[in-house]
Design a protein around this motif. Structure first.
Motif, short mmCIF file in Angstrom:
data_model
loop_
_atom_site.label_atom_id
_atom_site.label_comp_id
_atom_site.label_asym_id
_atom_site.label_seq_id
_atom_site.Cartn_x
_atom_site.Cartn_y
_atom_site.Cartn_z
N ARG A 40 0.83 -1.20 0.00
CA ARG A 40 0.00 0.00 0.00
C ARG A 40 0.88 1.26 0.00
N ASN A 41 0.41 2.26 -0.72
CA ASN A 41 1.16 3.52 -0.78
C ASN A 41 0.43 4.66 -0.07
N ASP A 42 -0.67 4.33 0.60
CA ASP A 42 -1.43 5.40 1.25
C ASP A 42 -1.11 5.46 2.75
N ASN A 43 -1.93 6.21 3.47
CA ASN A 43 -1.63 6.38 4.90
C ASN A 43 -2.08 5.19 5.74
N LYS A 44 -2.46 4.10 5.10
CA LYS A 44 -2.72 2.85 5.81
C LYS A 44 -1.62 1.82 5.53
N GLY A 45 -0.60 2.23 4.81
CA GLY A 45 0.44 1.30 4.39
C GLY A 45 1.67 1.31 5.29
N TYR A 46 2.55 0.38 4.99
CA TYR A 46 3.73 0.15 5.83
C TYR A 46 4.64 1.37 5.90
N ASN A 47 4.89 1.99 4.75
CA ASN A 47 5.81 3.12 4.74
C ASN A 47 5.27 4.28 5.55
N PHE A 48 3.98 4.51 5.47
CA PHE A 48 3.41 5.59 6.27
C PHE A 48 3.59 5.29 7.76
N LEU A 49 3.28 4.04 8.12
CA LEU A 49 3.36 3.67 9.54
C LEU A 49 4.80 3.76 10.06
N ALA A 50 5.76 3.28 9.27
CA ALA A 50 7.16 3.37 9.70
C ALA A 50 7.60 4.83 9.79
N GLY A 51 7.06 5.65 8.90
CA GLY A 51 7.42 7.07 8.88
C GLY A 51 6.78 7.88 10.00
N VAL A 52 5.89 7.25 10.76
CA VAL A 52 5.37 7.91 11.96
C VAL A 52 6.47 7.95 13.02
N HIS A 53 7.16 6.84 13.17
CA HIS A 53 8.25 6.77 14.16
C HIS A 53 9.46 7.56 13.68
N GLY A 54 9.79 7.39 12.40
CA GLY A 54 11.00 8.00 11.88
C GLY A 54 10.72 9.00 10.78
N VAL A 55 11.67 9.10 9.85
CA VAL A 55 11.51 10.03 8.74
C VAL A 55 10.28 9.63 7.93
N PRO A 56 9.36 10.52 7.59
CA PRO A 56 9.48 11.97 7.74
C PRO A 56 8.79 12.55 8.99
N GLN A 57 7.89 11.79 9.63
CA GLN A 57 7.10 12.43 10.70
C GLN A 57 7.86 12.54 12.02
N GLN A 58 8.67 11.52 12.31
CA GLN A 58 9.56 11.55 13.49
C GLN A 58 8.82 11.90 14.78
N LEU A 59 7.73 11.17 15.03
CA LEU A 59 6.93 11.44 16.23
C LEU A 59 7.33 10.57 17.42
N CYS A 60 8.30 9.68 17.24
CA CYS A 60 8.62 8.74 18.31
C CYS A 60 9.09 9.46 19.56
N VAL A 61 8.81 8.84 20.68
CA VAL A 61 9.22 9.39 21.98
C VAL A 61 10.25 8.45 22.59
N HIS A 62 11.38 8.99 22.95
CA HIS A 62 12.40 8.25 23.68
C HIS A 62 12.92 9.14 24.80
N HIS A 63 13.63 8.51 25.73
CA HIS A 63 14.31 9.24 26.80
C HIS A 63 13.35 10.00 27.72
N GLN A 64 12.09 9.63 27.71
CA GLN A 64 11.12 10.17 28.65
C GLN A 64 10.26 8.98 29.09
N TRP A 65 9.68 9.07 30.31
CA TRP A 65 9.01 7.90 30.84
C TRP A 65 7.94 7.39 29.88
N HIS A 66 7.21 8.29 29.26
CA HIS A 66 6.07 7.81 28.46
C HIS A 66 6.49 7.21 27.12
N TRP A 67 7.80 6.92 26.93
CA TRP A 67 8.20 6.23 25.70
C TRP A 67 7.55 4.85 25.63
#
Lengths: 271, 156
Positions: A40-67
């Motif tokens: 899938r190439n849409d926002n339900k596909g693998y690349n979109f989901l991986a890109g939530v954590h990393g490039v381009p969205q980079q929303l992942c949380v680390h180094h804080q308790w709520h990670w």
């Protein structure tokens, strides 16, 4: 054998199992769901989901308790997407403290080049499709695991998966101390796998990422059982977690039954 | 695998043998994590320790940690710059690359040294880089362990 589809139809939760204990049919179903997401190439596909954590969205949380809570919500979203593709599929956890990993390294399910029917194994690597990539950026994932004897690979001494406790005592009952200690082992494992897994901007593109974090989530769950009266900062519990298509706070993630999954091997009704 | 610049000659005071403690940590304050991922090995009283030194008590090895490094900046100019100040009404979460604190528990090693009458210890930090992808800027690999302060912290 009761399947996750049966359990869910009966009002129960879907079970997450060890990658080492999936039946051939369960592994095939997981691979099928991953492959369908990758197609899938849409926002339900693998690349979109991986890109939530990393490039381009980079929303992942680390180094804080709520990670831990953020990644639980993130895995929830990913698992829902998997089940949109193949009913009953759950993310398998990878016990990197196991004798199997400390002997053979990365589990075969992720390392095989092909599946039993000869098609490419979608758990081996993933393409990285971005809208405006720099020429030097990776276009697919690769791994460069260190030796199974490397001191980076957490052992069953470091993490007691039966109890959900860590080798570092003293802070075990404190959510913040536990979270920080577990983050250290988590970091070591990312580094041990190497390649894109070793960097937050790219790690979620590697299909092994989900099973690594499923293991982390399982340890947290086992810790929750061990210390049910742990006291959380109320301000932390009401903190929203920024994960697309969800509106969870930290508090919403504490009960995995509500999220529709569990880690028990099986449930035997007592009559 | 290749070793980046080692940090040697660091000297930390040890507590007197009579000090009661249940846990001793080396604490890296203000640790940067924008560069490559690094395995960081810590040795006591082993100034020549390097990537080939065994990770054993006898060799002075006391523990390790990983920097789960960002690997460089994958955005436009300024994307990964941590702001030095924040506007009063900037209520956003902290920048993801804000320097962090790392603990390495070294209780057993400190107990051995203090029992033997040692009053201080030298610390050698050996960073190990492993198969760093080409897209990680080379200049970030030369000195992959940067921190503001290193302390030994004892807990009763």
């Amino acid at each position: 054998m009761q399947t996750n589809v049966d359990r869910m139809a009966a009002g129960g939760v879907a079970l997450r199992k060890s990658i080492y204990q999936l039946t051939p049919d369960e592994l095939a179903a997981y691979r099928e769901a991953i492959a369908k997401l990758m197609a899938r190439n849409d926002n339900k596909g693998y690349n979109f989901l991986a890109g939530v954590h990393g490039v381009p969205q980079q929303l992942c949380v680390h180094h804080q308790w709520h990670w831990l809570a953020w990644h639980r919500a993130y895995l929830y979203l990913f698992e829902q997407r998997l089940q949109d593709q193949v009913a009953g599929v759950t993310i398998p956890w990878w016990d990197w403290t196991s004798a199997a990993t400390h002997t053979n390294g990365i589990p075969q399910a992720f390392a095989d080049a092909t599946t039993p029917d000869g098609s490419p194994n979608p758990l081996l690597k993933a393409p990285i499709h971005l809208l405006n990539p720099q020429p030097s950026w990776p276009t697919e994932t690769h791994r460069s695991p260190r030796r199974p004897t490397s001191p980076l690979l957490p052992t069953s001494h470091d993490v007691d998966v039966k109890q959900g406790t860590l080798a570092i005592p003293f802070f075990d009952r404190d959510p913040t101390g536990f979270s920080e200690s577990l983050a250290g082992y988590h970091d070591n494992l990312h580094n041990w796998v190497g390649g894109e897994m070793s960097m937050p901007p790219w790690s979620a593109y590697d299909p092994i990422f989900w099973s690594h974090h499923c293991m982390v989530d399982r340890i947290w769950y086992l810790w929750q059982i061990q210390f049910p009266n742990a006291v959380f900062d109320p301000a932390l519990l009401s903190r929203p977690l920024v994960v697309p298509d969800t509106d969870f706070t930290v508090a919403d993630t504490l009960d995995i039954t509500r999220l529709g999954y569990g880690y028990a091997l099986t449930e035997l009704p007592i009559t | 695998m290749n070793a980046a610049t080692r940090l040697t000659g660091l000297r930390l005071s040890l507590p007197p043998d009579t000090t009661p403690f249940s846990r001793a940590d080396l604490v890296f304050f203000g640790l940067e994590h924008g560069g490559p991922s690094v395995e960081v090995r810590i040795f006591f009283n082993a100034p020549d320790a390097d990537e080939s030194t065994p990770t054993t008590d006898e060799a002075g090895f006391v523990g390790l940690f990983s920097i789960f490094g960002h690997g460089g900046c994958f955005g436009d100019e300024g994307h990964c710059d941590v702001p030095e100040t924040r506007r009063p009404n900037d209520l956003r979460p902290q920048h993801p690359l804000t320097p962090i604190t790392k603990h390495v528990t070294v209780t057993d090693a400190v107990r051995r040294l203090t029992a033997a009458g040692a009053q201080d210890v030298t610390v050698t930090i050996v960073p190990l880089l492993h198969d760093v992808p080409a897209y990680v800027p080379e200049e970030l690999c030369a000195e992959p362990v940067k921190y503001q302060r290193l302390s030994m912290v004892l807990y009763q």
